[in-house]
Design an enzyme around this catalytic site. Structure first.
Site, PDB file in Angstrom:
ATOM      1  N   CYS A 116       0.777  -1.427   0.093  1.00 26.08           N
ATOM      2  CA  CYS A 116       0.006   0.070   0.001  1.00 26.08           C
ATOM      3  C   CYS A 116       0.927   1.192  -0.057  1.00 26.08           C
ATOM      4  O   CYS A 116       0.299   2.417  -0.193  1.00 26.08           O
ATOM      5  CB  CYS A 116      -1.040   0.026   1.087  1.00 26.08           C
ATOM      6  SG  CYS A 116      -2.218  -1.239   0.820  1.00 26.08           S
ATOM      7  N   HIS A 256      -3.342   7.320   2.825  1.00 25.30           N
ATOM      8  CA  HIS A 256      -3.629   6.029   2.315  1.00 25.30           C
ATOM      9  C   HIS A 256      -4.969   5.604   2.959  1.00 25.30           C
ATOM     10  O   HIS A 256      -5.331   5.727   4.033  1.00 25.30           O
ATOM     11  CB  HIS A 256      -2.808   4.938   2.523  1.00 25.30           C
ATOM     12  CG  HIS A 256      -3.186   3.443   2.141  1.00 25.30           C
ATOM     13  ND1 HIS A 256      -3.648   3.249   0.933  1.00 25.30           N
ATOM     14  CD2 HIS A 256      -3.280   2.447   2.943  1.00 25.30           C
ATOM     15  CE1 HIS A 256      -3.919   1.933   0.926  1.00 25.30           C
ATOM     16  NE2 HIS A 256      -3.736   1.533   2.239  1.00 25.30           N
ATOM     17  N   ASN A 286     -10.171   0.222  -0.190  1.00 24.80           N
ATOM     18  CA  ASN A 286      -8.698   0.290  -0.237  1.00 24.80           C
ATOM     19  C   ASN A 286      -8.404  -0.260  -1.437  1.00 24.80           C
ATOM     20  O   ASN A 286      -8.404  -1.466  -1.895  1.00 24.80           O
ATOM     21  CB  ASN A 286      -8.110  -0.444   1.145  1.00 24.80           C
ATOM     22  CG  ASN A 286      -6.771  -0.523   0.885  1.00 24.80           C
ATOM     23  OD1 ASN A 286      -6.165  -0.076   0.060  1.00 24.80           O
ATOM     24  ND2 ASN A 286      -6.056  -1.173   1.839  1.00 24.80           N
TER      25      ASN A 286
HETATM   26  O1  UT7 Z   1      -3.816  -1.018   3.406  1.00 24.85           O
HETATM   27  C1  UT7 Z   1      -2.944  -1.955   4.153  1.00 24.85           C
HETATM   28  C2  UT7 Z   1      -3.131  -1.747   5.562  1.00 24.85           C
HETATM   29  N1  UT7 Z   1      -4.341  -2.505   6.098  1.00 24.85           N
HETATM   30  C3  UT7 Z   1      -4.800  -1.756   6.844  1.00 24.85           C
HETATM   31  O2  UT7 Z   1      -4.606  -0.713   7.498  1.00 24.85           O
HETATM   32  C4  UT7 Z   1      -6.102  -2.426   7.656  1.00 24.85           C
HETATM   33  C5  UT7 Z   1      -5.930  -2.355   9.071  1.00 24.85           C
HETATM   34  N2  UT7 Z   1      -6.871  -3.183   9.853  1.00 24.85           N
HETATM   35  C6  UT7 Z   1      -8.293  -2.737   9.930  1.00 24.85           C
HETATM   36  O3  UT7 Z   1      -8.522  -1.958   9.234  1.00 24.85           O
HETATM   37  C7  UT7 Z   1      -8.969  -3.432  10.727  1.00 24.85           C
HETATM   38  O4  UT7 Z   1      -8.303  -4.305  11.867  1.00 24.85           O
HETATM   39  C8  UT7 Z   1     -10.243  -4.246  10.258  1.00 24.85           C
HETATM   40  C9  UT7 Z   1     -11.381  -3.435   9.595  1.00 24.85           C
HETATM   41  C10 UT7 Z   1      -9.587  -5.141   9.288  1.00 24.85           C
HETATM   42  C11 UT7 Z   1     -11.058  -4.996  11.420  1.00 24.85           C
HETATM   43  O5  UT7 Z   1     -11.578  -4.039  12.325  1.00 24.85           O
HETATM   44  P1  UT7 Z   1     -11.318  -4.362  13.833  1.00 24.85           P
HETATM   45  O6  UT7 Z   1     -11.961  -3.075  14.382  1.00 24.85           O
HETATM   46  O7  UT7 Z   1      -9.678  -4.615  14.004  1.00 24.85           O
HETATM   47  O8  UT7 Z   1     -11.942  -5.782  14.012  1.00 24.85           O
HETATM   48  P2  UT7 Z   1     -11.616  -6.923  14.537  1.00 24.85           P
HETATM   49  O9  UT7 Z   1     -10.786  -7.869  13.580  1.00 24.85           O
HETATM   50  O10 UT7 Z   1     -10.659  -6.858  16.032  1.00 24.85           O
HETATM   51  O11 UT7 Z   1     -12.742  -7.956  14.998  1.00 24.85           O
HETATM   52  C12 UT7 Z   1     -13.599  -7.311  15.916  1.00 24.85           C
HETATM   53  C13 UT7 Z   1     -14.872  -8.178  16.026  1.00 24.85           C
HETATM   54  C14 UT7 Z   1     -14.629  -9.468  16.089  1.00 24.85           C
HETATM   55  O12 UT7 Z   1     -15.581 -10.256  16.644  1.00 24.85           O
HETATM   56  P3  UT7 Z   1     -15.424 -10.681  18.479  1.00 24.85           P
HETATM   57  O13 UT7 Z   1     -14.300 -11.497  18.211  1.00 24.85           O
HETATM   58  O14 UT7 Z   1     -15.311  -9.307  18.744  1.00 24.85           O
HETATM   59  O15 UT7 Z   1     -16.798 -11.638  18.594  1.00 24.85           O
HETATM   60  C15 UT7 Z   1     -14.461 -10.251  14.749  1.00 24.85           C
HETATM   61  O16 UT7 Z   1     -14.769 -11.556  14.391  1.00 24.85           O
HETATM   62  O17 UT7 Z   1     -15.740  -8.093  14.611  1.00 24.85           O
HETATM   63  C16 UT7 Z   1     -15.990  -9.388  14.043  1.00 24.85           C
HETATM   64  N3  UT7 Z   1     -15.728  -9.268  12.469  1.00 24.85           N
HETATM   65  C17 UT7 Z   1     -16.600  -8.875  11.702  1.00 24.85           C
HETATM   66  N4  UT7 Z   1     -18.057  -8.665  11.927  1.00 24.85           N
HETATM   67  C18 UT7 Z   1     -18.630  -8.277  10.858  1.00 24.85           C
HETATM   68  C19 UT7 Z   1     -14.493  -9.256  11.997  1.00 24.85           C
HETATM   69  N5  UT7 Z   1     -14.812  -8.889  10.471  1.00 24.85           N
HETATM   70  C20 UT7 Z   1     -16.075  -8.693  10.352  1.00 24.85           C
HETATM   71  C21 UT7 Z   1     -17.032  -8.289   9.210  1.00 24.85           C
HETATM   72  N6  UT7 Z   1     -18.233  -8.380   9.695  1.00 24.85           N
HETATM   73  N7  UT7 Z   1     -16.630  -8.300   8.122  1.00 24.85           N
END
Ligand code: UT7
Length: 331
Positions: A116, A256, A286
């Site tokens: 990225c 980004h 993204n």
């Molecule tokens: O471009 C290159 C660099 N990339 C980035 O900068 C991306 C960086 N990461 C992110 O943007 C975020 O970490 C994500 C958007 C990928 C995820 O957001 P998060 O707030 O970190 O969520 P998480 O992975 O901690 O998940 C929180 C909860 C989990 O459930 P529990 O364990 O709390 O019950 C996940 O299973 O949300 C759940 N979850 C979802 N729920 C609905 C994960 N993905 C989804 C989804 N829809 N798509």
């Protein structure tokens, strides 16, 4: 004699027609519009659906848009760089095909890959060539067909990425406009947290890995998120400080577009008001190498000659950085 600086003198862009909305994703994986919107800021993304069309298709369209807008003669282009994490194919540079297709017959061309951060690092490369006086017209393209390595059964990644391309022309400037300063970094210890493991030279795809879907992109979102927030904000703050700039001096943040929360955190660290933060993640998601030039494409009409822009990016590898830039024209 005044120093030659490297300015952006034209911008083009392209996104495919097909719109993949959060509502449609709700029917594909266990997710919902509210979760995606609050956690990422994304509402929809564009997908290149047509069979046999890859990243070069997007890159060519963005370059053609720039050429059409400006009347640039492609024969005058010295160099075409395609920044991409999703080249058309291995070994054959996507940039070579792109350059030939747009009529840049006097140019040489190559791909540049830093996930990225590809386009941000490409700005540094293009500027260095211009500042040295070696080349006069460099077409820098950021293009990615992310849908080619996304598993649309994996809700952790398929809600984030989209396809698109943006192109800018770098030319010499004698008013001191263009790239002013850069702070670019990488740390290979981060690569385990964001990668498409199989398909590279370390891990060729086998029948088994293919069945297990290990050629798709994998992301440990939480770890990448923490590193992105810390590092993008850190370099943006440092580049302001060492150029004696305050938030009042800055016209725009072009960050980004990976997650609205990461962009907001960077803007907060440098105390920048919301109106100065370029944002189009809600429409494209993204697009990896295309996010920065697509921001310029969308905001071009608002940019004024002399505007001070802070660029910032973070990506796989890990790779990240910030560039301080002065805009060179009114459109
Ligand atoms: O471009 C290159 C660099 N990339 C980035 O900068 C991306 C960086 N990461 C992110 O943007 C975020 O970490 C994500 C958007 C990928 C995820 O957001 P998060 O707030 O970190 O969520 P998480 O992975 O901690 O998940 C929180 C909860 C989990 O459930 P529990 O364990 O709390 O019950 C996940 O299973 O949300 C759940 N979850 C979802 N729920 C609905 C994960 N993905 C989804 C989804 N829809 N798509």
């Amino acid at each position: 004699m005044s120093k030659i600086t490297a300015a952006i003198t034209a911008v083009g862009g392209y996104v495919p027609d097909f719109v993949l909305t959060n509502k449609v994703l709700e029917t594909m994986v266990e997710t919902n519009d509210e979760w995606i919107t609050t956690r990422t800021g994304i509402k929809e993304r564009r997908i290149l659906k047509e069979e046999g069309k890859g990243t070069s298709f997007l890159a060519i369209k963005a370059a053609e848009n720039l050429i059409q807008k400006t009347g640039l003669d492609p024969k005058e282009i010295d160099l075409v760089i395609v920044c991409t994490a999703t080249p058309d194919m291995k070994a054959a540079a996507t940039a070579a095909y792109t350059a030939t297709q747009i009529g840049a017959i006097n140019a040489f061309s190559y791909d540049l890959e830093a996930a990225c951060s590809s386009f941000l690092f490409g700005m540094s490369t293009a500027a260095a060539y211009i500042e040295s006086g070696r080349y006069k017209k460099i077409l820098l393209i950021g293009a990615d067909k992310n849908s080619s390595f996304i598993n649309y059964k994996d809700r952790a990644t398929c809600i984030i990425f989209g396809d698109g391309a943006g192109a800018v022309l770098f030319e010499p400037n004698n008013e001191g406009l263009g790239l002013q300063d850069e702070l670019l970094r990488s740390n290979g210890e981060g690569r385990e947290f964001l990668q498409a493991t199989y398909g590279g030279s370390s891990y060729p795809i086998t029948e088994d890995t293919f069945k297990e879907g290990k050629h798709y992109v994998f992301q440990d979102g939480k770890t990448v998120f923490k590193n992105a927030v810390f590092n993008m904000a850190d370099v943006a703050e440092k580049i302001l400080k060492r150029n004696n700039l305050t938030n009042d001096d800055i016209s725009w943040l072009a960050a980004h577009q990976a997650n609205k929360r990461i962009i907001d955190a960077t803007a907060n660290r440098i105390n920048l008001e919301e109106e100065k933060v370029m944002m189009n993640i809600q429409r494209y998601g993204n697009t990896t190498s295309a996010t920065l030039p697509l921001l310029l494409f969308d905001y071009e009409s608002k940019l004024k000659k002399g505007d001070k822009i802070v660029f910032a990016a973070f990506g796989g590898g890990f790779t990240w950085g910030s560039i301080y830039f002065k805009w060179a024209y009114n459109s």
